[in-house]
Design a protein around this motif. Sequence first.
Motif, PDB file in Angstrom:
ATOM      1  N   PHE A 163       0.791  -1.251   0.050  1.00 43.07           N
ATOM      2  CA  PHE A 163       0.155  -0.032   0.064  1.00 43.07           C
ATOM      3  C   PHE A 163       0.931   1.237  -0.238  1.00 43.07           C
ATOM      4  N   ASP A 164       1.677   1.210   0.926  1.00 41.34           N
ATOM      5  CA  ASP A 164       2.717   2.490   1.159  1.00 41.34           C
ATOM      6  C   ASP A 164       3.520   2.678  -0.145  1.00 41.34           C
ATOM      7  N   SER A 165       3.873   1.634  -0.720  1.00 45.41           N
ATOM      8  CA  SER A 165       4.809   1.938  -2.142  1.00 45.41           C
ATOM      9  C   SER A 165       4.150   2.172  -3.557  1.00 45.41           C
ATOM     10  N   ASN A 166       2.693   1.676  -3.502  1.00 46.37           N
ATOM     11  CA  ASN A 166       1.895   1.770  -4.702  1.00 46.37           C
ATOM     12  C   ASN A 166       0.871   2.581  -4.636  1.00 46.37           C
ATOM     13  N   LEU A 167       0.151   2.596  -3.273  1.00 45.83           N
ATOM     14  CA  LEU A 167      -1.047   3.259  -3.438  1.00 45.83           C
ATOM     15  C   LEU A 167      -1.490   4.565  -2.575  1.00 45.83           C
ATOM     16  N   LYS A 168      -0.534   4.470  -1.779  1.00 45.61           N
ATOM     17  CA  LYS A 168      -0.335   5.716  -0.840  1.00 45.61           C
ATOM     18  C   LYS A 168       0.150   7.146  -1.592  1.00 45.61           C
ATOM     19  N   ASP A 169      -0.841   8.064  -1.210  1.00 46.33           N
ATOM     20  CA  ASP A 169      -0.720   9.276  -2.038  1.00 46.33           C
ATOM     21  C   ASP A 169      -0.659   9.374  -3.459  1.00 46.33           C
ATOM     22  N   GLU A 170      -1.462   8.287  -4.081  1.00 50.05           N
ATOM     23  CA  GLU A 170      -1.694   8.216  -5.381  1.00 50.05           C
ATOM     24  C   GLU A 170      -3.069   8.382  -5.581  1.00 50.05           C
ATOM     25  N   MET A 171      -3.561   8.781  -6.769  1.00 49.88           N
ATOM     26  CA  MET A 171      -4.883   8.389  -7.405  1.00 49.88           C
ATOM     27  C   MET A 171      -5.254   7.065  -7.483  1.00 49.88           C
ATOM     28  N   VAL A 172      -6.108   6.473  -6.634  1.00 44.13           N
ATOM     29  CA  VAL A 172      -6.642   5.045  -6.997  1.00 44.13           C
ATOM     30  C   VAL A 172      -8.028   4.782  -7.630  1.00 44.13           C
ATOM     31  N   VAL A 173      -8.358   3.806  -8.089  1.00 48.69           N
ATOM     32  CA  VAL A 173      -9.592   3.432  -8.649  1.00 48.69           C
ATOM     33  C   VAL A 173     -10.209   2.358  -7.618  1.00 48.69           C
ATOM     34  N   VAL A 174     -11.295   2.620  -6.918  1.00 42.59           N
ATOM     35  CA  VAL A 174     -11.722   1.804  -6.053  1.00 42.59           C
ATOM     36  C   VAL A 174     -13.288   1.424  -6.596  1.00 42.59           C
ATOM     37  N   LYS A 175     -13.552  -0.066  -6.711  1.00 47.18           N
ATOM     38  CA  LYS A 175     -14.451  -0.712  -6.937  1.00 47.18           C
ATOM     39  C   LYS A 175     -15.211  -1.342  -5.704  1.00 47.18           C
ATOM     40  N   TYR A 176     -16.410  -0.889  -5.184  1.00 42.63           N
ATOM     41  CA  TYR A 176     -16.845  -1.240  -4.035  1.00 42.63           C
ATOM     42  C   TYR A 176     -18.335  -1.654  -3.913  1.00 42.63           C
ATOM     43  N   LEU A 177     -18.874  -2.227  -2.904  1.00 43.23           N
ATOM     44  CA  LEU A 177     -20.315  -2.473  -2.893  1.00 43.23           C
ATOM     45  C   LEU A 177     -20.981  -1.298  -2.018  1.00 43.23           C
ATOM     46  N   PRO A 178     -22.260  -0.882  -2.832  1.00 47.36           N
ATOM     47  CA  PRO A 178     -22.886   0.354  -2.364  1.00 47.36           C
ATOM     48  C   PRO A 178     -23.256   0.252  -0.698  1.00 47.36           C
ATOM     49  N   ASN A 179     -23.772  -0.770  -0.093  1.00 42.13           N
ATOM     50  CA  ASN A 179     -24.262  -0.608   1.029  1.00 42.13           C
ATOM     51  C   ASN A 179     -23.498  -0.872   2.248  1.00 42.13           C
ATOM     52  N   SER A 180     -22.622  -1.904   1.988  1.00 45.72           N
ATOM     53  CA  SER A 180     -21.650  -2.420   3.180  1.00 45.72           C
ATOM     54  C   SER A 180     -20.071  -1.652   3.000  1.00 45.72           C
ATOM     55  N   ARG A 181     -20.022  -0.868   1.761  1.00 50.28           N
ATOM     56  CA  ARG A 181     -18.552  -0.317   1.540  1.00 50.28           C
ATOM     57  C   ARG A 181     -17.381  -1.338   1.479  1.00 50.28           C
ATOM     58  N   TYR A 182     -17.784  -2.516   0.977  1.00 54.73           N
ATOM     59  CA  TYR A 182     -16.686  -3.393   0.972  1.00 54.73           C
ATOM     60  C   TYR A 182     -16.003  -3.312  -0.327  1.00 54.73           C
ATOM     61  N   ALA A 183     -14.651  -3.142  -0.319  1.00 56.90           N
ATOM     62  CA  ALA A 183     -13.821  -3.122  -1.686  1.00 56.90           C
ATOM     63  C   ALA A 183     -13.962  -4.383  -2.589  1.00 56.90           C
ATOM     64  N   ILE A 184     -14.092  -4.523  -3.694  1.00 59.43           N
ATOM     65  CA  ILE A 184     -14.009  -5.188  -4.392  1.00 59.43           C
ATOM     66  C   ILE A 184     -12.804  -5.319  -5.306  1.00 59.43           C
ATOM     67  N   ALA A 185     -12.219  -4.317  -5.631  1.00 55.63           N
ATOM     68  CA  ALA A 185     -10.945  -4.022  -6.251  1.00 55.63           C
ATOM     69  C   ALA A 185     -10.369  -2.755  -5.812  1.00 55.63           C
ATOM     70  N   VAL A 186      -9.113  -2.674  -5.734  1.00 51.81           N
ATOM     71  CA  VAL A 186      -8.181  -1.431  -5.444  1.00 51.81           C
ATOM     72  C   VAL A 186      -7.197  -1.281  -6.493  1.00 51.81           C
ATOM     73  N   TYR A 187      -7.081  -0.347  -7.423  1.00 54.78           N
ATOM     74  CA  TYR A 187      -5.826  -0.349  -8.120  1.00 54.78           C
ATOM     75  C   TYR A 187      -5.687   1.042  -8.503  1.00 54.78           C
TER      76      TYR A 187
END
Length: 187
Positions: A163-187
Amino acid sequence: MSKKRKKKKQNIRVKKIQSFSMTCLITALVAGIVISMLLANQFSEHMVWGNVFIQLMVTCFALLLSSAMIGCIFLIQRKAGKIALGFFGGLFLLTTISSMVTGIQLLRDKEFYEQGKYEVIIGKPIRVDYNRPKSSETTYVDSFEVDGIEIITSHLSIDQIYFDSNLKDEMVVVKYLPNSRYAIAVY
């Protein structure tokens, strides 16, 4: 038969009923924990059902502990002990409610998950929560916030180093479920 004897027999009968009720409750909750563990393992490939059964297991376990602590209040004579048991029993009761709500939200997301209808958000992750299980040397990302929405990622096993080397302080795309807000994918 004297009134004292009748009262004593009645008290014994009440205690037997209470003991039987507590035994039934404990048995049902332990069975719920075991069945939930087995079902969570069985449905581990289905993200929603697997996590619903995990939430059910947490609910049963927390309810077992809270009912045991609240039940012990009647057995303890000291006021400080009663207060402590009541406090911790209440905390476990709150955990029970929280797990139930999360499980219900996941069930509401079942159709979205199965149909692939995910919400998508793009932004920089902030307020990152980490978790390091006692059985592991690795620290994982539990959740983070993007544009005011808290995204739950604990089930994705994203480790802190990645996370720190690839996602932190970067623009990320997150796919998640609308009610629970559980992530499906983070890239």
